[in-house]
Design an enzyme around this catalytic site. Structure first.
Site, PDB file in Angstrom:
ATOM      1  CG  LEU A 162      66.675  -6.695  21.563  1.00 39.44           C
ATOM      2  CD1 LEU A 162      65.769  -8.092  22.158  1.00 39.44           C
ATOM      3  CD2 LEU A 162      66.982  -5.563  22.521  1.00 39.44           C
ATOM      4  CG  ASP A 163      74.000  -5.881  22.154  1.00 41.84           C
ATOM      5  OD1 ASP A 163      73.743  -5.156  20.825  1.00 41.84           O
ATOM      6  OD2 ASP A 163      74.314  -5.166  23.080  1.00 41.84           O
TER       7      ASP A 163
END
Length: 171
Positions: free
Chosen positions: A66-67
């Site tokens: 996930l960013d």
């Protein structure tokens, strides 16, 4: 959701094979840099020191990414077999992903398919961001498709916003 701390790791699911956590926004998943003291990796090692695997680079087998700025469910495999099974599911696109987002402005259509090729932004100062094909500095764009559903309209700090559900179909 409050900012991440070493102690506030939220567990969504746990079994002998997997832990699914609710990753905080603005939190890196892992890092070998000495100055990165708070990461999901460090939260997991703090909460579950007995589950850290010294045979892995980061101590845990993260099934996906996930960013940094993105919060949400992140799956961690606790053994090689589970990691292999999760890898196969992601590779064969058997995993369904969905994102809840607040976007600036009011989206007029209730539902739409978004089709843009997405690539890496090579513009100085923007290399941590992605970009769409045709944008200056956009390198190696690949076709992507996502479904967007408008959930509600409102305002945030006096500006118009739309809460949307996004489901990536490709990319």
């Amino acid at each position: 959701m409050e900012p991440g701390t070493i102690d506030n790791l939220s567990i969504l699911y746990q079994s002998s094979d997997f832990i699914v956590v609710n990753k905080h926004w603005d939190l890196r998943i892992d890092s070998k840099m000495w100055y990165e003291t708070l990461t999901l990796q460090s939260q997991l090692k703090h909460r579950f020191p007995e589950l850290a695997d010294p045979d892995t680079y980061y101590g845990f087998r993260f099934c996906h990414q996930l960013d940094f700025s993105t919060s949400g469910a992140l799956c961690v495999a606790l053994n090689k077999a589970a990691a292999g099974s999760a890898y196969k599911c992601f590779k064969e696109r058997l995993v369904t992903k969905a994102y809840l987002a607040l976007v600036r402005g009011h989206v007029s259509q209730g539902r739409m398919t978004i089709r843009y090729a997405i690539g890496k932004n090579t513009t100085e100062g923007m290399t941590h961001m992605m970009c769409i094909e045709g944008t200056e500095g956009c390198e190696n764009p690949k076709p992507c498709q996502s479904e967007l559903v408008v959930l509600e309209h409102g305002s945030y700090s006096g500006d118009p916003v739309t809460k949307v559900l996004l489901q990536p179909l490709t990319g």
